[in-house]
Design an enzyme around this catalytic site. Structure first.
Site, PDB file in Angstrom:
ATOM      1  N   HIS A 407     -85.649  70.895 -25.064  1.00 32.89           N
ATOM      2  CA  HIS A 407     -85.005  70.478 -23.975  1.00 32.89           C
ATOM      3  C   HIS A 407     -84.673  69.074 -23.866  1.00 32.89           C
ATOM      4  O   HIS A 407     -83.646  68.694 -23.664  1.00 32.89           O
ATOM      5  CB  HIS A 407     -85.740  71.038 -22.853  1.00 32.89           C
ATOM      6  CG  HIS A 407     -85.367  70.347 -21.548  1.00 32.89           C
ATOM      7  ND1 HIS A 407     -85.810  69.334 -20.756  1.00 32.89           N
ATOM      8  CD2 HIS A 407     -84.507  71.023 -20.721  1.00 32.89           C
ATOM      9  CE1 HIS A 407     -85.159  69.078 -19.781  1.00 32.89           C
ATOM     10  NE2 HIS A 407     -84.229  70.215 -19.482  1.00 32.89           N
ATOM     11  N   GLU A 666     -76.185  46.762 -66.811  1.00 30.21           N
ATOM     12  CA  GLU A 666     -76.978  45.644 -65.796  1.00 30.21           C
ATOM     13  C   GLU A 666     -77.368  44.769 -66.819  1.00 30.21           C
ATOM     14  O   GLU A 666     -78.302  43.913 -66.366  1.00 30.21           O
ATOM     15  CB  GLU A 666     -77.807  46.291 -65.034  1.00 30.21           C
ATOM     16  CG  GLU A 666     -78.892  47.251 -65.436  1.00 30.21           C
ATOM     17  CD  GLU A 666     -79.564  48.240 -64.653  1.00 30.21           C
ATOM     18  OE1 GLU A 666     -79.817  47.805 -63.544  1.00 30.21           O
ATOM     19  OE2 GLU A 666     -79.908  49.361 -64.938  1.00 30.21           O
ATOM     20  N   SER A 688     -74.460  44.534 -60.558  1.00 28.44           N
ATOM     21  CA  SER A 688     -74.526  43.264 -60.693  1.00 28.44           C
ATOM     22  C   SER A 688     -75.843  42.407 -60.238  1.00 28.44           C
ATOM     23  O   SER A 688     -75.823  41.283 -60.740  1.00 28.44           O
ATOM     24  CB  SER A 688     -73.343  42.857 -59.537  1.00 28.44           C
ATOM     25  OG  SER A 688     -73.695  43.031 -58.209  1.00 28.44           O
ATOM     26  N   CYS A 737     -71.775  49.189 -58.495  1.00 30.06           N
ATOM     27  CA  CYS A 737     -72.709  49.597 -57.142  1.00 30.06           C
ATOM     28  C   CYS A 737     -73.711  48.443 -56.654  1.00 30.06           C
ATOM     29  O   CYS A 737     -74.496  48.890 -56.062  1.00 30.06           O
ATOM     30  CB  CYS A 737     -73.440  50.826 -57.625  1.00 30.06           C
ATOM     31  SG  CYS A 737     -74.612  50.715 -59.079  1.00 30.06           S
TER      32      CYS A 737
END
Length: 786
Positions: A407, A666, A688, A737
């Site tokens: 509720h 990377e 990066s 990313c």
């Protein structure tokens, strides 16, 4: 449904389903209904309608205590008024007809169905009383009279006043429906959308033991399940997420000799609390019923259901339109974000995505409701329909008990205020007049923080987005936010992090899950406690990882979702339960035992196989083939070759069933030898952050060198350009990313001009960056890009 003016939303919907959906295999318990005409004839007796109208006309607005006195007086009048003879005769006749066609042990639920109930733009659901396990016609007659009286309980009067419904224009139909023996089985509520985000491609099911009133009232924290509609329609076992509720209590039938009706509340045995109250087969059957009901009505639906513990069948008890999230605009995005942190005082289920601050008002029961003032944080054990007049005054609501369909949750959504439900200890952890911040902006878990913390609200309008030569994807770690993020403009997910799922949804080292029978007793008990609801800790690890990935994949289906294989460092793995037993202590974990090297190591191979099994299930069994894989931190070309072979050995073969596997670019060696690495992968996703760290010799975890950390450095850009051009030359995927494009719009533009295929951004920067990239570059920008 054509009878709605006579029997209200609940009863007309029951009749509609019995007549129109039986062929689809949907079972609805039989019953009969009194009409609005019968109700009005009842009120005409002794001038009752006129007396009620006059009493309500004298009611001062906003006075909670006067409202309570008025409602009690009107209900007393109705309870003392006899039925007209014709109405009583008809009720007895239909009762005996229904009883003859059923067993001698038959009992009934007597419920209300207001003729203004469950309209597309308003919900009167739950405002009137329900009487369960009613046996014998005399007791049914008594229950119907009480149902009639409940049209004038405090919440119903307040709701009609607030929404501008004239009291005299709302009539009541009573539903007399044969009861399902869910007191020996399970019951709950399901929605044909996600109740928090409004995401339409899932069925959301809550379930607990016993009669459904405990779930609806919020007296228990139920189990939760999400089923992905597109995969369900393809015949897949499409359960993408499960959450084990505490389910401390259940409501069962009591002694039928007591006034013809009886229910009792019992404690749920410990063993039953630690398992799911529904089997997967039942979850899928319910979801299929929900799809059929939604298709029949042509709109999102809110459905109550029950599983009979005697015959083992699932029944639909009622269905009504969902009236909150289905009306929200998909082109307006409102986001709340905390700008400070404080001590967490209590946590529970987050309702909505807002943040509220105020002074705590601990209310022990309905008798103290008048103490709540506008802007207070209402803290209580649980709410029921009688609380509605004061709930709209609150800045936020916090309860000990309840799940996301209780509720308090329903009313909080309707009122647009944050609520944290099912905290367990809110009324003792929070103190009267204490300043707190209630945050529902951090995923499924809502937190109550000490103090009034600063926060910001941003509203973004987004219709059709301009065309760009680059795709805009997003980085998503938290599956709990995926349904929200999927409604932003996007081209899929460029980075889904497994670390978030392992850290937050699992919390146990994979080796501890594999070796749990041999663990020391104390640690073994902790691992088994974490794995409650699943067959064993190994299954728990695999299934929770499956669910986390499947939730994100389903949210963005059919757009690509690139899932990065786990990239914890050893110091991060040590923080998981049992991790200190298995992980080395390294001087520089950032450059140590991580990425592809870890997967290939003999002492981690079995853990990696768990990961592969989860991803194999997502793509194979669940059918979410939009999941693609990303391998992080590949130092050498030999590692690249070996990790691709290892994935193939574990059923994740590149190209099979459309599987694309990309490598995270990377490490400087990745860009320098790009063509050699690309022989083994379908493209690069540039990280990066690490590429900048390793190119410039900076520890990105060190605050001492933070000022020198910049992805826009010329040396970093040279490596980025090399990697991008190598992928373009071979016609392979190339995206980024890392954090850079989210932080620096000029860097995002430079990458676009270099010909990168995809920018994967933090969700809160997607719209702003997209629109900025669509603008013509300024001369300064051209100079910077050059």
């Amino acid at each position: 449904m054509s009878d709605l003016p006579q029997v209200g939303g609940k009863n007309s919907s029951l009749g509609e389903m019995i007549g129109g959906l039986a062929a689809a295999g949907i079972r609805v318990p039989d019953g009969f209904a009194t009409t609005a005409d019968a109700y009005r004839e009842f009120l005409r007796a002794d001038g009752l309608a006129e007396r009620i109208a006059k009493r309500l006309a004298d009611l001062p607005p906003g006075d909670v205590e006067a409202l309570a006195r008025c409602g009690a007086e009107i209900r007393g009048w109705i309870g003392a008024t006899p039925f007209p003879p014709d109405l009583e005769r008809d009720i007895r006749s239909y009762y005996h007809e229904l009883s003859k066609s059923s067993s001698t042990d038959i009992s009934f639920a007597v419920r209300s169905s207001a003729t203004a109930e469950d309209l597309p733009d308003a919900s009167f659901a739950g405002q009137q009383e329900t009487y369960l396990n009613i046996r014998g016609v005399e007791h049914v007659l008594e229950a119907i009279r009480h149902v009639f009286a409940s049209l004038y309980n405090d919440r119903a009067i307040s709701y009609r006043t607030h929404h501008g419904f004239a009291h005299g224009q709302v009539a009541l139909s009573a539903a007399v429906q044969q009861m399902v023996r869910s007191d020996l089985g399970a019951s709950g509520v399901m929605f044909t959308l996600d109740t928090e985000s409004g995401f339409r491609d899932v069925v959301f099911i809550t379930s607990s033991y016993g009669l459904g009133e405990m779930v609806v009232q919020g007296a228990v924290n139920p189990d939760e399940f999400y089923v992905h509609k597109p995969m369900l329609e393809r015949g897949r076992p499409a359960i993408i997420r499960r959450s084990l509720g505490t389910k401390l209590q259940k409501m069962q039938f009591g002694d039928a000799s007591r006034a013809g009706r009886s229910v009792r509340t019992l404690e749920v045995p410990e063993a039953d609390r630690h398992r799911f109250s529904l089997a997967d087969a039942d979850v899928l059957e319910l979801a299929r019923a929900a799809l059929a009901i939604e298709k029949h009505y042509g709109r999102p639906m809110d459905i109550e259901w029950a599983k009979d513990g005697v015959d083992g069948r699932v029944y639909v008890l009622q269905a009504r339109p969902e009236t909150v999230k289905s009306r929200a605009s998909a082109e307006t995005e409102e986001r709340f974000r905390l700008k400070g942190r404080g001590r967490v005082l209590a946590s529970g289920r987050a309702i909505g995505h807002k943040i509220g601050t105020g002074a705590v008002r601990v209310v022990a029961g309905a008798a103290q409701m008048a103490s709540v003032k506008k802007g207070d944080v209402l803290v209580t054990d649980m709410t029921d329909p009688n609380w509605e007049p004061v709930m709209k005054l609150a800045a936020a609501i916090v309860t000990n008990r309840g799940g996301r369909t209780c509720h308090a949750a329903i009313i909080a959504r309707e009122l647009g205020i944050p609520a944290v439900v099912g905290c367990g200890d809110a009324t003792t952890a929070l103190h009267e007049a204490q300043a707190v911040t209630v945050s529902c902006a951090e995923g499924d878990t809502g937190n109550v923080y000490e103090g009034s913390l600063p926060f910001e609200v941003t509203t973004t309008q987004h219709g059709a987005m301009p065309e760009l030569p680059v795709k805009i994807a997003m980085n998503v770690g938290n599956p709990q936010l995926a349904f929200n993020f999927a409604q932003l403009p996007n081209a899929g997910v460029g980075l889904a992090r497994l670390e978030f799922v392992i850290n937050n949804e699992i919390g146990v080292h994979p080796r501890a899950c594999l070796e749990h029978p041999q663990l020391p007793a104390e640690l073994r008990a902790k691992v088994e406690a974490a794995a409650r609801g699943y067959a064993d800790p190994k299954t728990f690890f695999r299934e929770k990882l499956t669910e986390g990935v499947a939730t994100i994949a389903a949210a963005f289906w059919p757009k690509p979702v690139i899932v990065r294989l786990s990239d914890f460092k050893s110091n991060e793995y040590r923080k998981l339960l049992g991790g200190e037993r298995y992980e080395p202590e390294e001087e520089n974990p950032m450059l140590g035992f991580r990425g592809a090297m870890r997967y290939l190591a003999a002492n981690y191979r079995e853990c990696f196989e768990l990961e592969c099994a989860a991803l194999r299930k997502v793509r194979g069994e669940l059918g979410l083939t939009n999941v693609e894989l990303m391998v992080p931190f590949v130092r050498t070309v030999d590692e690249a070759k070996r990790v691709i072979e290892l994935l193939a050995q574990n059923g994740l073969r590149r190209g099979e069933n459309g599987l694309r596997i990309v490598m995270m670019c990377e490490v400087p060696s990745n860009a320098i030898l790009a063509e050699a690495f690309l022989e083994h992968f379908d493209g690069f996703s540039i990280g990066s952050n690490d590429l900048t760290q390793l190119t410039l010799g900076l520890d990105r975890d060190s605050g001492l060198v933070a000022e020198a950390f910049d992805e826009r450095d010329a040396a970093v850009k040279a490596l980025l350009s090399t990697a991008i051009q190598a992928c373009r030359k071979q016609g392979k995927y190339v995206g980024i990313c890392g954090q850079g494009p989210s932080d620096h719009p000029d860097f995002a533009r430079w990458l676009m001009e270099q010909g990168i295929g995809s920018l994967s951004l933090n969700p809160d920067t997607v719209v702003a960056t997209w629109l900025a990239l669509a603008e013509p570059p300024t001369p300064q920008r051209r100079s910077a890009a050059a």
